[in-house]
Design a protein around this motif. Sequence first.
Motif, short mmCIF file in Angstrom:
data_model
loop_
_atom_site.label_atom_id
_atom_site.label_comp_id
_atom_site.label_asym_id
_atom_site.label_seq_id
_atom_site.Cartn_x
_atom_site.Cartn_y
_atom_site.Cartn_z
N LYS A 62 32.29 67.90 91.79
CA LYS A 62 33.36 68.90 91.76
C LYS A 62 33.78 69.14 90.31
CE LYS A 62 33.86 69.29 96.29
NZ LYS A 62 32.84 68.32 96.73
N LYS A 63 34.37 70.28 90.09
CA LYS A 63 34.81 70.65 88.75
C LYS A 63 35.74 69.57 88.18
CE LYS A 63 37.07 74.48 86.28
NZ LYS A 63 35.99 74.73 85.34
N GLY A 64 35.43 69.12 86.97
CA GLY A 64 36.24 68.11 86.31
C GLY A 64 35.83 66.68 86.58
N ASP A 65 34.89 66.46 87.53
CA ASP A 65 34.42 65.10 87.80
C ASP A 65 33.70 64.54 86.57
OD1 ASP A 65 35.37 65.03 90.36
OD2 ASP A 65 33.43 65.43 91.32
N ARG A 66 33.90 63.26 86.33
CA ARG A 66 33.23 62.63 85.20
C ARG A 66 31.89 62.05 85.63
NH1 ARG A 66 38.30 63.70 85.65
NH2 ARG A 66 39.17 61.60 85.77
N VAL A 67 30.86 62.33 84.82
CA VAL A 67 29.53 61.77 85.01
C VAL A 67 29.21 60.94 83.77
CG1 VAL A 67 27.08 62.23 85.41
CG2 VAL A 67 28.82 63.77 86.38
N GLU A 79 19.43 66.58 78.31
CA GLU A 79 19.64 67.35 79.54
C GLU A 79 21.04 67.11 80.09
OE1 GLU A 79 14.88 66.86 80.48
OE2 GLU A 79 16.33 65.90 81.82
N CYS A 80 21.52 65.88 79.99
CA CYS A 80 22.87 65.57 80.45
C CYS A 80 23.93 66.29 79.61
CB CYS A 80 23.11 64.06 80.38
SG CYS A 80 22.11 63.08 81.52
N TYR A 81 23.68 66.41 78.31
CA TYR A 81 24.63 67.06 77.41
C TYR A 81 24.99 68.46 77.90
CZ TYR A 81 25.08 63.95 73.34
OH TYR A 81 25.41 62.92 72.49
N PHE A 82 24.00 69.15 78.49
CA PHE A 82 24.23 70.54 78.90
C PHE A 82 24.27 70.69 80.42
CE2 PHE A 82 22.94 70.91 74.56
CZ PHE A 82 23.61 72.03 74.08
N GLY A 83 23.51 69.87 81.15
CA GLY A 83 23.46 70.01 82.60
C GLY A 83 24.75 69.59 83.29
N GLY A 88 29.88 71.92 86.00
CA GLY A 88 31.33 71.82 86.10
C GLY A 88 31.88 70.43 85.82
N GLY A 89 30.97 69.48 85.55
CA GLY A 89 31.40 68.12 85.29
C GLY A 89 31.70 67.86 83.83
N VAL A 90 32.11 66.62 83.56
CA VAL A 90 32.43 66.18 82.20
C VAL A 90 31.52 65.01 81.87
CG1 VAL A 90 34.23 65.31 80.65
CG2 VAL A 90 34.83 66.87 82.52
N MET A 91 30.67 65.17 80.86
CA MET A 91 29.77 64.09 80.46
C MET A 91 30.56 63.02 79.71
SD MET A 91 26.53 64.03 77.81
CE MET A 91 27.63 64.29 76.41
N HIS A 92 30.43 61.79 80.15
CA HIS A 92 31.11 60.67 79.50
C HIS A 92 30.07 59.66 79.02
CE1 HIS A 92 33.74 56.82 79.94
NE2 HIS A 92 33.57 57.16 78.67
N THR A 93 29.81 59.65 77.73
CA THR A 93 28.83 58.73 77.18
C THR A 93 29.41 57.33 77.06
OG1 THR A 93 29.51 59.41 74.95
CG2 THR A 93 27.59 60.51 75.89
N LEU A 94 28.76 56.36 77.68
CA LEU A 94 29.17 54.96 77.59
C LEU A 94 28.41 54.28 76.46
CD1 LEU A 94 29.21 53.97 81.38
CD2 LEU A 94 31.20 54.39 79.91
N ALA A 178 32.92 67.07 77.68
CA ALA A 178 32.43 65.73 77.34
C ALA A 178 33.61 64.87 76.92
CB ALA A 178 31.40 65.79 76.21
N MET A 179 33.42 63.57 77.00
CA MET A 179 34.43 62.65 76.51
C MET A 179 33.76 61.43 75.90
SD MET A 179 36.08 61.11 80.07
CE MET A 179 37.48 60.43 79.21
#
Length: 547
Positions: A62-67, A79-83, A88-94, A178-179
């Motif tokens: 869903k929109k705003g969900d963190r991946v 691919e994650c940076y843009f996909g 609608g998600g937010v990429m969170h690099t660990l 992204a975060m």
Amino acid sequence: MQATMMQVPLSLNHLLERAGTLFRDNTLVSRRPDKSLVTHTYGQWYRRTRALASALQRLGLKKGDRVATLCWNHHAHLECYFGIPAAGGVMHTLNLRLSPDEIGFIASDAADRFLIVDDVLLPLYRQFADAHRFERVIVFPFSGAPVPEGFDDYEALLAAADPDGFVYAPHAEDDPVAMCYTSGTTGRSKGVVYSHRSTVLHTLVASLADYWGLKGTDVVLPVTPMFHANSWGIPYGCVMMGVKMVFPGPHLHPDDLLDLMQLEPPTLALGVPTIWLTLIQTYERALTEQPGRWKLPAGMRSLVGGAAVPESLIRAFARHGIWILQGWGMTETSPVCTISYPTASLKDASEDERFRRAAMAGVPVPLVELRLRTDDGTDAPHDGQTMGEIQVRGPFITGSYHGAGSPPDKFTADGWLRTGDVATMDVLGFVRITDRTKDLIKSGGEWISSVDLENALMAHPAVAEAAVIAVPDEKWGERPLACVVFKPGQSADARALGEHLLAHGFAKWQLPDRIEVIDAIPRTSTGKFYKLELRRRYAATPSARQP
């Protein structure tokens, strides 16, 4: 009267579509765990990225969900940076270099819903799996081995998705994409959330000729991890320009990087000083021990940041025809804030002056406002001498932290970010970082810069690395202690190092009272000197002046 310009929102989706339309035959190269290379065209990458976005939506994103991503540098991470934001998600690099406990805390604090993880990093994931339960764990088979049972297979999800039928999630330019979390060396890490707008503006500014200077014919080697402030934003710039990227994967040892440079010679490489320091030492040692094994790419540009870059390192690369640009910034600033480039005012400067300037943090980039605030609350004059805390604001600088707001120790009442870095600025606008506020040494009421001492010590031919901390002193309050790592087979005593510092313009009272010889300097997850650990190790012992 009103302006007549279209109100078109800034969006990463535009950069994705641009790459897929204009640069379909340009290439991306990834190094696998077995050191083999795999090549994708931008056309293939475009379809895979849209397939990832479609697959995430099918999984219920869903929109705003963190991946979250727990990945090395490779095409799938790009691919994650843009996909992820396309869906609608937010990429969170660990940050895979943090402790499992810290990673688990960060994933929980961000409320990450999904995780995309390299198969070679599953052992690390299992160490924090109980700290935060992801709804879905998607494994990228980086090594080529089958994905273990109980996990979603990244490649299978993409193969079953429909890239042609994918529809971008509705979004505004201020929506998050992204975060990243801060390094957290003095407390718990805090989340910084970037938007479409901030990311596009940062990309446009950083790509200018005096900074990244990206051209479509470039070959970029991002040694900076993609989990470290989004690899300083360079992946977005490369996609915007269709630039060939060569991803090193997990192979960051100097030998591996030099080998890769022979196979895919970069025109621009990015990394932290630690990597570049060990790389040039390895290269120069090989010139005598293994002549002809490696050759540094002719004319390669290099952007180095994440910690202070000593002038000796810049000179070492210059001897081989490579000019290092130093940049300064933070997770909170996207991160590029200043870059030390050869300005027009230095056109007739001497070689020594150009090197001296190159070792500074540089000049603020467009759209970034920067001021130095002194202890009495006034702005420091641009005299190159008066120190003050760097405070910044701008459209790609955070105004708060995820879930923590804008605490007064991090933000001023009038909306500036307090960086915690102390610096001077001269009449040409060059910023020189003198220290972190917590690392300045106050001895007898006078300030001593640990960074200046470190850079001078690392200019000694026997010294590989040096870190300086304050230790308590009954008479002077604090005195400097130097932790030194010598190059293999070399050494110098305290007297020789003191004479070296005197020759570099330091007064006797500024010299370290103690020299501790250590095997390695502890580092943070982003490669910076971990002075908190050094203070734990040494600062409890009062200084004792050495002869």
